[in-house]
Design a protein around this motif. Structure first.
Motif, mmCIF file in Angstrom:
data_model
loop_
_atom_site.group_PDB
_atom_site.id
_atom_site.type_symbol
_atom_site.label_atom_id
_atom_site.label_comp_id
_atom_site.label_asym_id
_atom_site.label_seq_id
_atom_site.Cartn_x
_atom_site.Cartn_y
_atom_site.Cartn_z
ATOM 1 N N ARG A 1 46.587 124.151 25.162
ATOM 2 C CA ARG A 1 45.894 122.752 24.939
ATOM 3 C C ARG A 1 44.648 122.781 26.051
ATOM 4 O O ARG A 1 43.510 122.409 25.815
ATOM 5 N N LEU A 2 45.090 123.115 27.311
ATOM 6 C CA LEU A 2 44.000 123.029 28.384
ATOM 7 C C LEU A 2 43.092 124.341 28.098
ATOM 8 O O LEU A 2 42.089 124.102 28.522
ATOM 9 N N LEU A 3 43.413 125.279 27.619
ATOM 10 C CA LEU A 3 42.384 126.471 27.322
ATOM 11 C C LEU A 3 41.532 125.862 26.332
ATOM 12 O O LEU A 3 40.336 126.294 26.166
ATOM 13 N N THR A 4 41.965 125.114 25.261
ATOM 14 C CA THR A 4 41.029 124.622 24.388
ATOM 15 C C THR A 4 39.943 123.713 24.911
ATOM 16 O O THR A 4 38.786 123.859 24.747
ATOM 17 N N PHE A 5 40.557 122.981 25.987
ATOM 18 C CA PHE A 5 39.667 121.936 26.696
ATOM 19 C C PHE A 5 38.751 122.626 27.385
ATOM 20 O O PHE A 5 37.433 122.480 27.338
ATOM 21 N N SER A 6 38.984 123.927 27.949
ATOM 22 C CA SER A 6 38.101 124.433 28.771
ATOM 23 C C SER A 6 37.363 125.716 27.842
ATOM 24 O O SER A 6 36.598 126.320 28.543
ATOM 25 N N SER B 1 43.125 120.071 13.661
ATOM 26 C CA SER B 1 43.721 119.800 14.917
ATOM 27 C C SER B 1 42.917 118.524 15.555
ATOM 28 O O SER B 1 43.519 117.599 15.992
ATOM 29 N N ALA B 2 41.656 118.932 15.701
ATOM 30 C CA ALA B 2 40.807 117.622 16.200
ATOM 31 C C ALA B 2 40.664 116.314 15.415
ATOM 32 O O ALA B 2 40.865 115.317 16.192
ATOM 33 N N MET C 1 40.787 117.998 24.480
ATOM 34 C CA MET C 1 40.724 119.332 23.575
ATOM 35 C C MET C 1 39.547 119.160 22.604
ATOM 36 O O MET C 1 39.011 120.074 22.483
ATOM 37 N N VAL C 2 39.621 118.039 21.981
ATOM 38 C CA VAL C 2 38.489 117.857 20.913
ATOM 39 C C VAL C 2 37.130 118.078 21.581
ATOM 40 O O VAL C 2 36.190 118.593 20.862
ATOM 41 N N TYR C 3 37.147 117.434 22.740
ATOM 42 C CA TYR C 3 35.697 117.514 23.611
ATOM 43 C C TYR C 3 35.484 119.181 23.857
ATOM 44 O O TYR C 3 34.351 119.530 23.532
ATOM 45 N N GLY C 4 36.394 119.845 24.246
ATOM 46 C CA GLY C 4 36.333 121.218 24.422
ATOM 47 C C GLY C 4 36.078 122.243 23.282
ATOM 48 O O GLY C 4 34.998 122.999 23.189
ATOM 49 N N PHE C 5 36.689 121.496 22.146
ATOM 50 C CA PHE C 5 36.394 122.317 20.850
ATOM 51 C C PHE C 5 35.017 122.101 20.479
ATOM 52 O O PHE C 5 34.310 122.958 20.220
#
Ligand SMILES: Nc1ncnc2c1ncn2[C@@H]1O[C@H](COP(=O)(O)OP(=O)(O)OP(=O)(O)O)[C@@H](O)[C@H]1O
Ligand SMILES: [Mg+2]
Length: 651
Positions: A345-350, A403-404, A486-490
């Motif tokens: 999840r953190l990787l998605t955010f970043s 998922s977002a 996560m949504v933001y990163g995506f």
């Protein structure tokens, strides 16, 4: 002396001659007529000025003779001579004082003043006022000319003033003039519009009155400084129609020749948009920094966890049968897996999660999410899906998008504890340069997916921080604060944006903007796999006691686009089914330990959750009771075989 006086005045003829000589020296014409209107005396100026012949100038000439002479030579204009003469003689007989002015045919102007004498008769004085009148006329003409020129100048000035106003109204600046008593004397259209005022509510009104006490408190000191002769600049914020707007103003004092300040010019610019862009930029920079930090840590930890997980798995396998060891290993494994999920999840955010962007039909995707969404929401929340036609495909990773959207819907759900309406809608958005800058994306066409709720909403400080990882207002254990991150990163990684609008008590509107694409995916040779993938990722419960088999089947399912939860026996499967609403398929081994075999489990599922698809898999020649009630797939099977069997399992 007396003899001399006697000499001077004694002789009447002599005296008359002297009097005549004196009269002849006067510039004005002079006549004296007696009571019978006969000439008693006249002077040379009279005869010359009015051009009377010498013979008329004799004593005793009747007044009428002069009139007739004049009438006949046209001095009185056209008309009957007798009548003209009579009229004048009659007037003279009145012996009334009179003053007239007469213009002679040649243009000469004579002023005539008649004064009656005590014993009848009258004296008349003639003055040539031609020059005087000419001068007067000249002055009059000059004045008229001057007036005309003033009029023209004024008109010109007004024109140039109008032109100036036109120009000041046309430029995108707010311009005003304040006099030394802090009264507005001028305001251009921009200025008036900024304050939402009409001109008459402005010009001639005190500044404090126009801008209101709150704003005056803020800027009054600057106005005073400007009126004391200082150039000042300042920024202020103002509420207009419920919206905060920002302006930057500069005040320049107007100083006259004596060094006195007469007033001040105000030049303001609306910097609301600029402020907004600045805030967006700052927010983006902050998120970038946090993202880098989180991404860095996640990346390093991920490598370490891979080693830990690998070794723990090996340990677990080697210590099977050793209950003590398993008791130690299992929680460690579980924690490691949770750690790995968190890192994902953190990787998605970043923005370091590998994405597989392709043209996605959002209508189809949202349609596929319908059941899952409905199931995730309690009874008191109405779900309204407004995703219709006219939408372009979005260029994005469909699984991440699902998922977002799910994350956004769960946030909406959590915000509506007392129930409400959740609306998921989609629309096209054409972002022009300004809007795009505010969103931090390139200008262009976007597919906007919006989740709106009627929940408790967010205050501005929550709104500011909502996308930060680990920011949550939910009580401990119920929210990790990673959903929006996560949504933001995506969104960022997809070349889109996330826009949140909310106010306390007014619900929240969260829009996910994804770049639109005109490209539509070409149909491929593997229709089953494609159609499964392009829909939402349905959740499959895989029940299999053999871990190796489980792993193989799981791999196949994931490849086909399903999400998988696993159970080792029937009991565990029922447990999971009671906890996870999202499960859409159960794939179960037929023969399983623990007293609840595949068919029994399948019957239970059919009874309690008839919408779930059931597929039994078996490696044996099945004599198991009830196995023929459900679709059955023999092990081993290929991916397409599994896909086809699953597709048939729902019926
Ligand atoms: N629709 C919403 N209405 C009101 N507040 C919201 C909404 N969505 C998000 N928030 C606020 O933003 C915070 C962060 O949301 P986020 O989804 O990142 O984390 P979370 O929901 O708290 O936890 P997680 O999603 O990880 O389970 C929430 O705790 C909540 O305060
Ligand atoms: Mg959340």
């Amino acid at each position: 002396m007396a003899a001399q006086a006697e000499d001077l005045f004694g002789d009447l003829d002599n005296r008359m001659a002297m009097l005549q000589a004196g009269l002849d020296l006067i510039d004005q014409g002079f006549t004296l007529f007696d009571q019978d209107l006969r000439l008693v005396a006249g002077n040379r100026a009279f005869a010359e000025m009015l051009e009377f012949p010498q013979e008329l100038m004799r004593i005793g000439t009747p007044f009428e003779a002069f009139m007739r002479y004049n009438a006949e030579r046209g001095e009185y204009g056209p008309g009957d001579v007798d009548a003209l003469v009579r009229e004048r003689v009659d007037a003279a007989r009145q012996f009334q004082p009179h003053t007239t002015e007469r213009e002679r045919p040649g243009g000469q102007i004579i002023a005539i003043r008649g004064v009656p004498l005590p014993h009848r008769g009258f004296v008349t004085l003639y003055t040539d006022i031609t020059e005087q009148r000419k001068a007067e006329r000249l002055i009059r003409e000059r004045n008229a000319d001057l007036e005309q020129r003033v009029l023209e100048r004024t008109r010109e000035l007004r024109r140039s003033e109008e032109r100036l106003r036109l120009i000041t109204d046309a430029i995108p600046a707010l311009i005003a003039y304040i006099d030394k008593d802090e009264v507005y004397r001028f305001a251009n259209r921009g200025y008036l519009e900024w304050f939402r005022r009409a001109p008459h509510e402005f010009v001639g009104c005190p500044v404090a009155e126009v801008i209101g006490p709150a704003l005056y408190d803020e800027v009054g000191a600057y106005i005073k400084r400007a009126l004391a002769g200082e150039v000042v600049s300042y920024e202020y914020a103002m509420q207009v129609d419920g919206e905060t707007r920002h302006a930057r103003s500069e005040m320049v004092p107007e100083v006259d020749n004596d060094g006195e300040v007469q007033g001040a010019f105000v030049l303001s610019a609306d910097i609301t948009e600029q402020k907004r862009t600045q805030a967006t930029l700052m927010q983006a920079q902050k998120m970038e920094a946090v993202g880098q930090l989180a991404g860095g840590i996640a990346h390093d930890l991920n490598n370490m966890l891979t080693v830990v997980l690998g070794n723990l798995s090996a340990l677990e396998e080697r210590t099977r049968g050793n209950a003590d060891a398993q008791e130690l290993v299992e929680p460690a494994l579980l924690a490691t897996r949770r750690g790995a999920a968190l890192i994902k999840r953190l990787l998605t955010f970043s923005r370091q999660q590998p994405l597989e962007p392709r043209p996605v039909d959002v209508v189809e995707l949202v349609d596929g999410l319908r059941t899952l969404l409905r199931r995730s929401l309690p009874e008191n929340i109405t779900l309204s899906l407004q995703v219709g036609g006219g939408l372009a495909h979005a260029m994005t990773d469909p699984h991440q998008l699902e998922s977002a959207l799910l994350n956004l819907c769960l946030n909406a759900r959590d915000a509506m504890t007392a129930g409400g309406t959740l609306t998921l809608s989609a629309a096209m958005l054409q972002a022009d340069a300004g809007e795009a800058a505010a969103l931090g994306v390139p200008a262009g066409r976007y597919v906007s997916l919006t989740v709106a709720d009627t929940g408790h909403g967010m205050d501005s400080s929550t709104l500011m921080r909502a996308c930060e990882p680990y920011f949550t207002t939910k009580r401990f254990g119920s929210g990790s604060g990673l959903g929006l991150a996560m949504v933001y990163g995506f969104a960022q990684q997809s070349g889109g944006a996330l826009r949140i609008r909310s106010a306390p008590g007014e619900g929240a509107v969260v829009s996910l903007l994804l770049p639109a694409t005109e490209k539509v995916p070409a149909p491929t040779a593997e229709p089953d796999a494609v159609s499964t993938r392009s829909r939402t990722s349905p959740l499959v419960l895989l029940v299999e006691d053999d871990a190796d088999v489980r792993q193989v089947v799981r791999r196949q399912l994931v490849d086909l686009g399903y999400m998988v939860v696993e159970a080792a026996d029937g009991r565990e499967a029922l447990d999971l089914l009671s906890q996870i609403d999202e499960i859409r398929y159960v794939i179960s081994d037929v023969v399983m330990p623990g007293g609840l075999d595949g068919p029994a489990l399948a019957r239970n599922v059919r009874a309690t959750r008839p919408d779930i698809g059931i597929l039994l898999i078996s490696g044996y020649d099945h004599g198991s009771a009830g196995a023929d009630e459900f679709p059955l797939l023999d092990k081993p099977f290929t991916k397409p075989e599994l896909a086809a069997a699953l597709a048939g399992s729902l019926s």
